[in-house]
Design an enzyme around this catalytic site. Structure first.
Site, PDB file in Angstrom:
ATOM      1  N   GLY A  13       0.828  -1.218   0.000  1.00 49.53           N
ATOM      2  CA  GLY A  13       0.000   0.000   0.000  1.00 49.53           C
ATOM      3  C   GLY A  13       0.858   1.263   0.000  1.00 49.53           C
ATOM      4  N   ILE A  18      -0.511   7.345   3.444  1.00 47.46           N
ATOM      5  CA  ILE A  18       0.443   7.183   4.551  1.00 47.46           C
ATOM      6  C   ILE A  18       1.642   6.346   4.105  1.00 47.46           C
ATOM      7  CG2 ILE A  18       0.735   6.528   6.976  1.00 47.46           C
ATOM      8  CD1 ILE A  18      -2.363   6.707   7.235  1.00 47.46           C
ATOM      9  N   ASP A  39       1.666  -2.678  -4.427  1.00 48.70           N
ATOM     10  CA  ASP A  39       0.417  -1.903  -4.398  1.00 48.70           C
ATOM     11  C   ASP A  39      -0.436  -2.271  -5.603  1.00 48.70           C
ATOM     12  OD1 ASP A  39      -0.296   1.117  -2.905  1.00 48.70           O
ATOM     13  OD2 ASP A  39      -1.492   0.417  -4.598  1.00 48.70           O
ATOM     14  N   LYS A  40      -1.725  -2.402  -5.343  1.00 42.69           N
ATOM     15  CA  LYS A  40      -2.665  -2.777  -6.408  1.00 42.69           C
ATOM     16  C   LYS A  40      -3.018  -1.577  -7.295  1.00 42.69           C
ATOM     17  CE  LYS A  40      -7.414  -4.618  -6.437  1.00 42.69           C
ATOM     18  NZ  LYS A  40      -8.534  -4.957  -5.535  1.00 42.69           N
ATOM     19  N   THR A 130      -6.259   0.604  12.986  1.00 37.21           N
ATOM     20  CA  THR A 130      -6.829   1.953  13.126  1.00 37.21           C
ATOM     21  C   THR A 130      -7.518   2.093  14.484  1.00 37.21           C
ATOM     22  OG1 THR A 130      -8.636   3.358  12.329  1.00 37.21           O
ATOM     23  CG2 THR A 130      -8.814   1.053  11.793  1.00 37.21           C
ATOM     24  N   ASP A 131      -7.615   3.332  14.968  1.00 37.66           N
ATOM     25  CA  ASP A 131      -8.357   3.560  16.231  1.00 37.66           C
ATOM     26  C   ASP A 131      -9.838   3.251  16.059  1.00 37.66           C
ATOM     27  OD1 ASP A 131      -9.072   5.760  14.655  1.00 37.66           O
ATOM     28  OD2 ASP A 131      -8.727   7.248  16.220  1.00 37.66           O
ATOM     29  N   GLU A 132     -10.302   3.169  14.789  1.00 31.56           N
ATOM     30  CA  GLU A 132     -11.734   2.958  14.569  1.00 31.56           C
ATOM     31  C   GLU A 132     -12.178   1.564  15.008  1.00 31.56           C
ATOM     32  OE1 GLU A 132     -13.338   4.705  11.012  1.00 31.56           O
ATOM     33  OE2 GLU A 132     -11.709   6.149  10.881  1.00 31.56           O
ATOM     34  N   TYR A 154     -15.917  -0.687   7.328  1.00 32.85           N
ATOM     35  CA  TYR A 154     -14.464  -0.442   7.262  1.00 32.85           C
ATOM     36  C   TYR A 154     -13.817  -0.873   8.565  1.00 32.85           C
ATOM     37  CZ  TYR A 154     -10.129   2.232   7.959  1.00 32.85           C
ATOM     38  OH  TYR A 154      -8.839   2.602   8.268  1.00 32.85           O
ATOM     39  N   LYS A 158     -11.185  -3.903   9.336  1.00 31.67           N
ATOM     40  CA  LYS A 158      -9.839  -3.628   9.869  1.00 31.67           C
ATOM     41  C   LYS A 158      -9.613  -4.419  11.155  1.00 31.67           C
ATOM     42  CE  LYS A 158      -6.979  -1.141   8.790  1.00 31.67           C
ATOM     43  NZ  LYS A 158      -5.785  -1.363   7.916  1.00 31.67           N
ATOM     44  N   PRO A 209     -18.717  20.341   2.504  1.00 32.09           N
ATOM     45  CA  PRO A 209     -19.845  19.623   3.105  1.00 32.09           C
ATOM     46  C   PRO A 209     -19.526  19.116   4.517  1.00 32.09           C
ATOM     47  CG  PRO A 209     -18.707  18.216   1.506  1.00 32.09           C
ATOM     48  CD  PRO A 209     -17.960  19.513   1.538  1.00 32.09           C
ATOM     49  N   TYR A 211     -20.938  17.047   7.641  1.00 34.85           N
ATOM     50  CA  TYR A 211     -22.003  16.070   7.912  1.00 34.85           C
ATOM     51  C   TYR A 211     -22.764  16.445   9.186  1.00 34.85           C
ATOM     52  CZ  TYR A 211     -19.472  12.833   4.737  1.00 34.85           C
ATOM     53  OH  TYR A 211     -18.845  12.241   3.677  1.00 34.85           O
ATOM     54  N   GLY A 279     -24.705   5.795  11.216  1.00 40.03           N
ATOM     55  CA  GLY A 279     -23.826   5.144  12.205  1.00 40.03           C
ATOM     56  C   GLY A 279     -22.550   5.934  12.454  1.00 40.03           C
TER      57      GLY A 279
HETATM   58  P1  NAD Z   1      -5.027   5.051   1.095  1.00 38.55           P
HETATM   59  O1  NAD Z   1      -6.406   4.658   0.693  1.00 38.55           O
HETATM   60  O2  NAD Z   1      -4.516   6.408   0.748  1.00 38.55           O
HETATM   61  O3  NAD Z   1      -3.972   4.001   0.512  1.00 38.55           O
HETATM   62  C1  NAD Z   1      -4.204   2.621   0.522  1.00 38.55           C
HETATM   63  C2  NAD Z   1      -3.244   2.008  -0.492  1.00 38.55           C
HETATM   64  O4  NAD Z   1      -3.442   0.581  -0.467  1.00 38.55           O
HETATM   65  C3  NAD Z   1      -3.494   2.463  -1.941  1.00 38.55           C
HETATM   66  O5  NAD Z   1      -2.278   2.792  -2.560  1.00 38.55           O
HETATM   67  C4  NAD Z   1      -4.139   1.258  -2.605  1.00 38.55           C
HETATM   68  O6  NAD Z   1      -3.868   1.150  -3.999  1.00 38.55           O
HETATM   69  C5  NAD Z   1      -3.507   0.117  -1.820  1.00 38.55           C
HETATM   70  N1  NAD Z   1      -4.333  -1.107  -1.851  1.00 38.55           N
HETATM   71  C6  NAD Z   1      -5.668  -1.200  -1.617  1.00 38.55           C
HETATM   72  N2  NAD Z   1      -6.062  -2.486  -1.760  1.00 38.55           N
HETATM   73  C7  NAD Z   1      -4.947  -3.204  -2.073  1.00 38.55           C
HETATM   74  C8  NAD Z   1      -4.713  -4.567  -2.329  1.00 38.55           C
HETATM   75  N3  NAD Z   1      -5.706  -5.476  -2.299  1.00 38.55           N
HETATM   76  N4  NAD Z   1      -3.455  -4.968  -2.609  1.00 38.55           N
HETATM   77  C9  NAD Z   1      -2.429  -4.068  -2.667  1.00 38.55           C
HETATM   78  N5  NAD Z   1      -2.605  -2.750  -2.443  1.00 38.55           N
HETATM   79  C10 NAD Z   1      -3.856  -2.328  -2.136  1.00 38.55           C
HETATM   80  O7  NAD Z   1      -4.971   4.793   2.661  1.00 38.55           O
HETATM   81  P2  NAD Z   1      -4.141   5.511   3.812  1.00 38.55           P
HETATM   82  O8  NAD Z   1      -4.971   6.618   4.354  1.00 38.55           O
HETATM   83  O9  NAD Z   1      -2.773   5.739   3.348  1.00 38.55           O
HETATM   84  O10 NAD Z   1      -4.144   4.355   4.910  1.00 38.55           O
HETATM   85  C11 NAD Z   1      -3.071   3.419   4.989  1.00 38.55           C
HETATM   86  C12 NAD Z   1      -3.340   2.469   6.149  1.00 38.55           C
HETATM   87  O11 NAD Z   1      -3.459   3.211   7.369  1.00 38.55           O
HETATM   88  C13 NAD Z   1      -4.630   1.672   6.013  1.00 38.55           C
HETATM   89  O12 NAD Z   1      -4.386   0.373   6.453  1.00 38.55           O
HETATM   90  C14 NAD Z   1      -5.592   2.400   6.935  1.00 38.55           C
HETATM   91  O13 NAD Z   1      -6.578   1.518   7.420  1.00 38.55           O
HETATM   92  C15 NAD Z   1      -4.662   2.876   8.027  1.00 38.55           C
HETATM   93  N6  NAD Z   1      -5.088   4.088   8.746  1.00 38.55           N
HETATM   94  C16 NAD Z   1      -5.389   5.225   8.047  1.00 38.55           C
HETATM   95  C17 NAD Z   1      -5.742   6.382   8.746  1.00 38.55           C
HETATM   96  C18 NAD Z   1      -6.038   7.669   8.024  1.00 38.55           C
HETATM   97  O14 NAD Z   1      -6.478   8.642   8.667  1.00 38.55           O
HETATM   98  N7  NAD Z   1      -5.845   7.764   6.719  1.00 38.55           N
HETATM   99  C19 NAD Z   1      -5.799   6.364  10.156  1.00 38.55           C
HETATM  100  C20 NAD Z   1      -5.472   5.167  10.822  1.00 38.55           C
HETATM  101  C21 NAD Z   1      -5.123   4.042  10.113  1.00 38.55           C
HETATM  102  P1  TYD Z   2     -13.009  11.096   7.072  1.00 37.92           P
HETATM  103  O1  TYD Z   2     -11.903  11.951   6.560  1.00 37.92           O
HETATM  104  O2  TYD Z   2     -13.888  10.393   6.084  1.00 37.92           O
HETATM  105  O3  TYD Z   2     -12.357  10.082   8.105  1.00 37.92           O
HETATM  106  P2  TYD Z   2     -13.070   9.035   9.148  1.00 37.92           P
HETATM  107  O4  TYD Z   2     -14.457   8.792   8.702  1.00 37.92           O
HETATM  108  O5  TYD Z   2     -12.203   7.841   8.993  1.00 37.92           O
HETATM  109  O6  TYD Z   2     -12.973   9.675  10.500  1.00 37.92           O
HETATM  110  O7  TYD Z   2     -13.949  11.990   7.978  1.00 37.92           O
HETATM  111  C1  TYD Z   2     -13.470  12.675   9.125  1.00 37.92           C
HETATM  112  C2  TYD Z   2     -14.649  13.331   9.805  1.00 37.92           C
HETATM  113  O8  TYD Z   2     -15.175  14.341   8.949  1.00 37.92           O
HETATM  114  C3  TYD Z   2     -15.801  12.367  10.063  1.00 37.92           C
HETATM  115  O9  TYD Z   2     -16.408  12.675  11.316  1.00 37.92           O
HETATM  116  C4  TYD Z   2     -16.777  12.631   8.935  1.00 37.92           C
HETATM  117  C5  TYD Z   2     -16.568  14.093   8.632  1.00 37.92           C
HETATM  118  N1  TYD Z   2     -16.754  14.502   7.218  1.00 37.92           N
HETATM  119  C6  TYD Z   2     -17.537  15.603   6.909  1.00 37.92           C
HETATM  120  O10 TYD Z   2     -18.134  16.262   7.805  1.00 37.92           O
HETATM  121  N2  TYD Z   2     -17.663  15.959   5.593  1.00 37.92           N
HETATM  122  C7  TYD Z   2     -17.055  15.266   4.594  1.00 37.92           C
HETATM  123  O11 TYD Z   2     -17.208  15.628   3.405  1.00 37.92           O
HETATM  124  C8  TYD Z   2     -16.233  14.141   4.924  1.00 37.92           C
HETATM  125  C9  TYD Z   2     -15.545  13.334   3.855  1.00 37.92           C
HETATM  126  C10 TYD Z   2     -16.116  13.793   6.251  1.00 37.92           C
END
Ligand code: NAD
Ligand code: TYD
Length: 339
Positions: A13, A18, A39-40, A130-132, A154, A158, A209, A211, A279
């Protein structure tokens, strides 16, 4: 004289948000390494994030799916450190269509772990969770030992990957460490994530937007702080353990929107309240004392991180413009087919 063998990292990925920041950080920290990115290239990936490494010796990009054991076996060969970022990551998409989340975020993790078991060189497998997975918390903060109550497809997927990774430690003694980070922001984030969506919408003179009433709370972690934590855990993370990684910067979504508006010289009229996410988790909050005991501290507060992020998207329109042009209207407007 025998030359030391290069350390090999497999970053799955690594063309996403990240993961690509982590590849940059790795090269800042270490010179004598090989980095393989598997990466896919889903909609969220962008190979331009890794452009400067294309011709670097020891860097290899492999296009492939973590669910494909053949590809994973090849990418895994000889790797000492595996960091699995690969995942379907967007909560709103998981509500629309959960299937790909189950496949990549659970089965894909299983395939990686299974191939990792056969890799005799493996020293550390970091599963980026993830913290989620804890679900929401109205008061106080989650510890690593808190109950796990994911509330959307999601986070439930995870959690499957998170616990599978632990099971490979408990059952086969695979050197697994699991991280649970809070919401990240910074350069190279796909534009459906709230902060880059808001910034680029405002640059384009669109509304942002929010929410529901925007009362939900997220704890914002600047992506560079996330990278320093993951790197530390590749060296010092205990096998079989979970570590929370939070920025300690809690903020309601409406306050976040207002901060971005102020930084960009826009007005309250640029906010549009749209239908809430079903939700919708109300608040996430992490206790990170376990990680801090290893010597980690975040370097960015939200004000500093947002300033840098706004500047980055302002200066890198050539990166995000083509991405935005391809995005469906429903993501830009917060419509999500829910109105
Ligand atoms: P992202 O969606 O930007 O990147 C995900 C990457 O994984 C992409 O490059 C995608 O092509 C690749 N991918 C998806 N499916 C695949 C597969 N089957 N095989 C190979 N590659 C694949 O995500 P991100 O925000 O960089 O998140 C990275 C990791 O961190 C994830 O595991 C996510 O759950 C975790 N995470 C993200 C956040 C956040 O706020 N973004 C917070 C906590 C944890
Ligand atoms: P998001 O970036 O989708 O991350 P996560 O759902 O993993 O927390 O959203 C962050 C927060 O922002 C979440 O409470 C939903 C809200 N949100 C909006 O209010 N408007 C938007 O357009 C998006 C994408 C998210």
């Amino acid at each position: 004289m025998k030359l030391a063998r290069k350390k090999i990292y497999l970053i799955t990925g690594g063309a996403g948000f990240i993961g690509s920041n982590f590849v940059h950080y790795l090269y800042e920290k270490e010179e004598n390494i090989e980095v393989r990115v598997l990466d896919k290239l889903t909609y969220a990936a962008n190979l331009r994030n890794l452009k400067e490494f294309e011709s670097r010796r020891g860097f290899e990009f492999i296009r492939g799916d973590i669910c494909d054991a053949k590809v994973v076996k090849k990418a895994m060969a000889g790797a000492q450190v595996v960091v699995n970022f690969a995942a379907e990551t967007a909560v709103d998409r998981s509500i629309d269509d959960p299937q790909s989340f189950l496949k990549t975020d659970i089965f894909g993790v299983y395939v990686l772990l299974n191939e990792a078991r056969k890799n005799k060189n493996l020293k550390k497998f970091i599963q980026i969770s993830t913290d989620e997975v804890y679900g929401q918390i109205l008061k106080g903060s989650f510890m690593e030992t808190s109950p796990l109550n994911p509330r959307n497809p999601y986070s439930a997927s995870k959690l499957g990957g998170d616990r599978l990774a632990y099971s490979f430690f408990a059952t086969y003694r695979l050197p697994v460490t699991i991280t649970r980070a809070s919401n990240n922001y910074g350069p190279w984030a796909y534009l459906e994530k709230v902060i880059p969506l808001f910034i680029t919408n405002l640059i384009d003179g669109r509304k942002i937007p929010v929410y529901g009433e925007g009362k939900q709370i997220r704890d914002w972690l600047y992506v560079k702080d996330h990278c320093t934590a993951i790197y530390l855990l590749t060296c010092k993370g205990a096998d079989g353990e979970v570590y929370n990684i939070g920025g300690g910067q809690e903020c309601t979504n409406i306050a976040l929107a207002r901060q971005i508006i102020k930084l960009m010289g826009k007005t309250q009229r640029d906010i549009e309240f749209v239908q809430d996410r079903p939700g919708h988790d109300f608040r996430y909050s992490l206790d990170c004392s376990k990680l801090k005991k290893l010597g980690w501290e975040p370097q960015y507060n939200l004000a500093k991180g947002l300033q840098e992020t706004v500047e980055w998207y302002g200066a890198n329109e050539n990166w995000w413009r083509p991405v935005k042009q391809k995005m469906d209207q429903k993501y830009l407007t917060g419509y999500w087919g829910r109105k």
